[in-house]
Design a protein around this motif. Structure first.
Motif, PDB file in Angstrom:
ATOM      1  N   SER A  56      -9.663   6.438   3.736  1.00  7.79           N
ATOM      2  CA  SER A  56     -10.787   5.884   2.971  1.00  7.79           C
ATOM      3  C   SER A  56     -10.537   4.402   2.724  1.00  7.79           C
ATOM      4  CB  SER A  56     -10.957   6.624   1.636  1.00  7.79           C
ATOM      5  OG  SER A  56      -9.909   6.298   0.748  1.00  7.79           O
ATOM      6  N   SER A  57     -11.609   3.622   2.641  1.00  9.44           N
ATOM      7  CA  SER A  57     -11.420   2.171   2.488  1.00  9.44           C
ATOM      8  C   SER A  57     -10.747   1.799   1.169  1.00  9.44           C
ATOM      9  CB  SER A  57     -12.741   1.418   2.696  1.00  9.44           C
ATOM     10  OG  SER A  57     -13.678   1.758   1.720  1.00  9.44           O
ATOM     11  N   PRO A  58     -11.054   2.456   0.020  1.00  8.71           N
ATOM     12  CA  PRO A  58     -10.340   2.044  -1.194  1.00  8.71           C
ATOM     13  C   PRO A  58      -8.839   2.336  -1.119  1.00  8.71           C
ATOM     14  CG  PRO A  58     -11.833   3.886  -1.666  1.00  8.71           C
ATOM     15  CD  PRO A  58     -12.140   3.406  -0.285  1.00  8.71           C
ATOM     16  N   ALA A  59      -8.444   3.432  -0.468  1.00  8.77           N
ATOM     17  CA  ALA A  59      -7.008   3.733  -0.348  1.00  8.77           C
ATOM     18  C   ALA A  59      -6.328   2.681   0.522  1.00  8.77           C
ATOM     19  CB  ALA A  59      -6.805   5.129   0.228  1.00  8.77           C
ATOM     20  N   ASN A  60      -6.935   2.355   1.656  1.00  8.92           N
ATOM     21  CA  ASN A  60      -6.340   1.345   2.554  1.00  8.92           C
ATOM     22  C   ASN A  60      -6.210   0.005   1.834  1.00  8.92           C
ATOM     23  OD1 ASN A  60      -6.314   3.220   4.601  1.00  8.92           O
ATOM     24  ND2 ASN A  60      -8.223   2.514   5.532  1.00  8.92           N
ATOM     25  N   ASP A  61      -7.286  -0.402   1.155  1.00  9.35           N
ATOM     26  CA  ASP A  61      -7.316  -1.756   0.596  1.00  9.35           C
ATOM     27  C   ASP A  61      -6.541  -1.874  -0.716  1.00  9.35           C
ATOM     28  OD1 ASP A  61      -8.862  -2.286   2.764  1.00  9.35           O
ATOM     29  OD2 ASP A  61     -10.722  -2.667   1.671  1.00  9.35           O
ATOM     30  N   ARG A  62      -6.576  -0.828  -1.548  1.00  8.99           N
ATOM     31  CA  ARG A  62      -5.822  -0.893  -2.806  1.00  8.99           C
ATOM     32  C   ARG A  62      -4.325  -0.922  -2.510  1.00  8.99           C
ATOM     33  NH1 ARG A  62      -9.746   3.299  -6.216  1.00  8.99           N
ATOM     34  NH2 ARG A  62     -11.394   1.754  -6.466  1.00  8.99           N
ATOM     35  N   ARG A  63      -3.923  -0.283  -1.440  1.00 12.84           N
ATOM     36  CA  ARG A  63      -2.518  -0.323  -1.036  1.00 12.84           C
ATOM     37  C   ARG A  63      -2.164  -1.723  -0.527  1.00 12.84           C
ATOM     38  NH1 ARG A  63       0.609   3.909   2.880  1.00 12.84           N
ATOM     39  NH2 ARG A  63       2.663   3.063   2.448  1.00 12.84           N
ATOM     40  N   LYS A  64      -2.999  -2.240   0.359  1.00 15.54           N
ATOM     41  CA  LYS A  64      -2.728  -3.551   0.954  1.00 15.54           C
ATOM     42  C   LYS A  64      -2.661  -4.637  -0.131  1.00 15.54           C
ATOM     43  CE  LYS A  64      -4.291  -6.671   4.587  1.00 15.54           C
ATOM     44  NZ  LYS A  64      -3.527  -7.724   3.951  1.00 15.54           N
ATOM     45  N   GLY A  65      -3.651  -4.654  -1.019  1.00 16.42           N
ATOM     46  CA  GLY A  65      -3.698  -5.684  -2.061  1.00 16.42           C
ATOM     47  C   GLY A  65      -2.458  -5.654  -2.932  1.00 16.42           C
ATOM     48  N   PHE A  66      -2.053  -4.440  -3.320  1.00 18.52           N
ATOM     49  CA  PHE A  66      -0.885  -4.279  -4.188  1.00 18.52           C
ATOM     50  C   PHE A  66       0.397  -4.684  -3.456  1.00 18.52           C
ATOM     51  CE2 PHE A  66       2.643  -1.550  -5.674  1.00 18.52           C
ATOM     52  CZ  PHE A  66       2.708  -1.964  -6.994  1.00 18.52           C
ATOM     53  N   GLU A  67       0.575  -4.143  -2.259  1.00 17.58           N
ATOM     54  CA  GLU A  67       1.832  -4.397  -1.522  1.00 17.58           C
ATOM     55  C   GLU A  67       1.978  -5.880  -1.193  1.00 17.58           C
ATOM     56  OE1 GLU A  67       2.152  -1.447   1.610  1.00 17.58           O
ATOM     57  OE2 GLU A  67       2.476   0.162   0.150  1.00 17.58           O
ATOM     58  N   ASP A  68       0.855  -6.531  -0.836  1.00 21.64           N
ATOM     59  CA  ASP A  68       0.917  -7.975  -0.569  1.00 21.64           C
ATOM     60  C   ASP A  68       1.310  -8.749  -1.824  1.00 21.64           C
ATOM     61  OD1 ASP A  68       0.261  -7.639   2.038  1.00 21.64           O
ATOM     62  OD2 ASP A  68      -1.815  -8.337   1.876  1.00 21.64           O
ATOM     63  N   ALA A  69       0.778  -8.309  -2.970  1.00 18.99           N
ATOM     64  CA  ALA A  69       1.036  -9.048  -4.214  1.00 18.99           C
ATOM     65  C   ALA A  69       2.493  -8.932  -4.659  1.00 18.99           C
ATOM     66  CB  ALA A  69       0.102  -8.558  -5.324  1.00 18.99           C
ATOM     67  N   VAL A  70       3.133  -7.789  -4.420  1.00 16.43           N
ATOM     68  CA  VAL A  70       4.505  -7.606  -4.934  1.00 16.43           C
ATOM     69  C   VAL A  70       5.598  -7.922  -3.897  1.00 16.43           C
ATOM     70  CG1 VAL A  70       3.769  -5.903  -6.654  1.00 16.43           C
ATOM     71  CG2 VAL A  70       4.656  -5.097  -4.447  1.00 16.43           C
ATOM     72  N   LYS A  71       5.159  -8.094  -2.664  1.00 15.81           N
ATOM     73  CA  LYS A  71       6.090  -8.288  -1.536  1.00 15.81           C
ATOM     74  C   LYS A  71       7.178  -9.338  -1.789  1.00 15.81           C
ATOM     75  CE  LYS A  71       3.878  -9.896   2.043  1.00 15.81           C
ATOM     76  NZ  LYS A  71       2.710  -9.734   2.888  1.00 15.81           N
ATOM     77  N   SER A  72       6.776 -10.471  -2.366  1.00 16.18           N
ATOM     78  CA  SER A  72       7.718 -11.581  -2.528  1.00 16.18           C
ATOM     79  C   SER A  72       8.663 -11.381  -3.721  1.00 16.18           C
ATOM     80  CB  SER A  72       6.924 -12.870  -2.728  1.00 16.18           C
ATOM     81  OG  SER A  72       6.117 -12.708  -3.884  1.00 16.18           O
ATOM     82  N   ASP A  73       8.412 -10.360  -4.538  1.00 16.30           N
ATOM     83  CA  ASP A  73       9.219 -10.138  -5.744  1.00 16.30           C
ATOM     84  C   ASP A  73      10.326  -9.124  -5.432  1.00 16.30           C
ATOM     85  OD1 ASP A  73      10.269  -9.386  -8.231  1.00 16.30           O
ATOM     86  OD2 ASP A  73       8.352  -9.716  -9.242  1.00 16.30           O
ATOM     87  N   THR A  74      11.566  -9.633  -5.331  1.00 15.14           N
ATOM     88  CA  THR A  74      12.669  -8.753  -4.922  1.00 15.14           C
ATOM     89  C   THR A  74      13.083  -7.778  -6.023  1.00 15.14           C
ATOM     90  OG1 THR A  74      14.144 -10.528  -5.557  1.00 15.14           O
ATOM     91  CG2 THR A  74      13.682 -10.300  -3.199  1.00 15.14           C
ATOM     92  N   SER A  75      12.568  -7.983  -7.250  1.00 15.00           N
ATOM     93  CA  SER A  75      12.913  -7.030  -8.316  1.00 15.00           C
ATOM     94  C   SER A  75      11.933  -5.853  -8.352  1.00 15.00           C
ATOM     95  CB  SER A  75      12.936  -7.745  -9.674  1.00 15.00           C
ATOM     96  OG  SER A  75      11.647  -8.234  -9.984  1.00 15.00           O
ATOM     97  N   ILE A  76      10.980  -5.820  -7.407  1.00 16.93           N
ATOM     98  CA  ILE A  76      10.045  -4.677  -7.337  1.00 16.93           C
ATOM     99  C   ILE A  76      10.295  -3.936  -6.029  1.00 16.93           C
ATOM    100  CG2 ILE A  76       7.616  -3.968  -7.198  1.00 16.93           C
ATOM    101  CD1 ILE A  76       6.890  -6.429  -8.875  1.00 16.93           C
ATOM    102  N   LYS A  77      10.575  -2.630  -6.156  1.00 14.83           N
ATOM    103  CA  LYS A  77      10.835  -1.833  -4.957  1.00 14.83           C
ATOM    104  C   LYS A  77       9.904  -0.628  -4.956  1.00 14.83           C
ATOM    105  CE  LYS A  77      14.488   0.383  -2.404  1.00 14.83           C
ATOM    106  NZ  LYS A  77      15.278   1.544  -2.628  1.00 14.83           N
TER     107      LYS A  77
END
Ligand code: GYE
Length: 325
Positions: free
Chosen positions: A176-197
């Protein structure tokens, strides 16, 4: 219709061979200006308050306008929803509002409607953009910016977690589009933060009990989890039940974040069991029918019409409760 000289010659040549020529429509089907319309609304399922609020909004506004509404509920099956759209086509509705359960299978239904000369407006979920396009196959998509919703959750987490964040992500319906996009938006936002796994991401089908079950299983594999990001309120509420059953304190030992902003979830933010919710407004009725009227009147419709969404945290939840759906 004005035809090019070459096309006229080609058609004349074909006519002599006895082959029937069917003109292939270019662009969107037209819709005339009428006092009332008979329109279809193909809902994907009705198992949560968000869906119920959306259906209510579509029904109430149709009633207010005096339009006839053909309503179907696919009960969580993409195949049934394709059949529902085909049945609306057979009933010759003037236009179809479709909340596509999954991005790929419903693109075919959009194309069927277009081939039958019936304009489609997508509500709340999108179809695969490589298979069907706004302005050609369907009029427009009306809904939230799901990537931005996921980003807002990620940004909130970066600003509010303490120490190491160990996240379990409860995904919405696969495909579903909300599942694909809510995942992408979140993962992109936290990617650079090494204290979030992100420890694990699993499909909870946007459903409360599925969310609870998935959380229960994932908790056994990852007892050190301290953040849950659920793609909707329902799965977050299910996850809270699983956390409490495991003796954890949601909102305190484990940060809980979700998307939708239904009353029950906003109340849980006020009670401190959910920490942050991004709204996804389900009240589509007025905008959906107004857009169809604009389309019939020949106005230019943008490819996407994005709903503005609020958010709720410990400070704003109480005040937001009255107007949450
Ligand atoms: O978040 C969820 C629903 O498509 C935006 O689907 C919608 C999502 C919404 O079932 O609760």
């Amino acid at each position: 219709m004005k035809r090019s000289r070459t096309l006229t010659i080609a058609l004349a040549a074909l006519a002599t061979t006895g082959v029937t020529v069917v003109a292939v429509a270019q662009g969107l089907p037209k819709l005339g200006v009428k006092k009332t319309y008979k329109v279809g609304f193909a809902q994907t399922e009705s198992n949560n308050p968000w869906r119920i609020a959306q259906t209510k909004s579509m029904q109430e506004e149709a009633k207010r306008l005096g339009w006839q509404l053909v309503y179907t509920d696919a009960g969580g099956s993409a195949a049934k929803q394709v059949a529902d759209v085909n049945s609306m086509i057979a009933q010759k509705v003037d236009a179809i509002f479709l909340a596509p359960r999954e991005e790929k299978p419903l693109a075919a239904a959009v194309k069927n409607a277009r081939a039958a000369g019936i304009p489609v407006i997508l509500l709340d979920r999108n179809v695969d953009q490589s298979l069907a396009k706004a302005g050609t196959d369907y009029v427009t998509f009306i809904g939230s910016d799901f990537i931005q919703e996921g980003q807002r959750v990620g940004t909130w987490l970066k600003a509010n977690h303490k120490g190491q964040a160990r996240v379990i992500q409860l995904l919405g319906t696969t495909g579903s589009s909300p599942a694909n996009d809510r995942r992408k938006g979140f993962e992109d936002a936290v990617k650079s933060d090494t204290s979030i796994k992100i420890l694990a991401s699993q499909d909870g089908d946007f459903a409360r009990d599925k969310g609870r079950q998935v959380m229960q299983t994932l908790l056994q594999a990852h007892p050190d989890v301290n953040v849950v990001y659920a793609h909707n309120d329902e799965m977050a509420i299910g996850a809270i039940a699983a956390l409490e059953a495991a003796g954890k304190k949601p909102g305190k030992d484990v940060l809980v974040m979700s998307i939708d902003g239904g009353k029950e979830a906003v109340q849980l933010v006020a009670n401190g069991k959910i920490n942050y919710v991004v709204e996804c407004n389900p009240r589509f009725g007025p905008k959906a029918y107004a857009t169809l009227k604009d389309y019939a009147a020949g106005k230019k419709i943008p490819a996407k019409i994005i709903n503005p969404d609020r958010d709720y945290d410990a400070k704003t939840a109480k005040a937001g409760l009255a107007t949450a759906y």
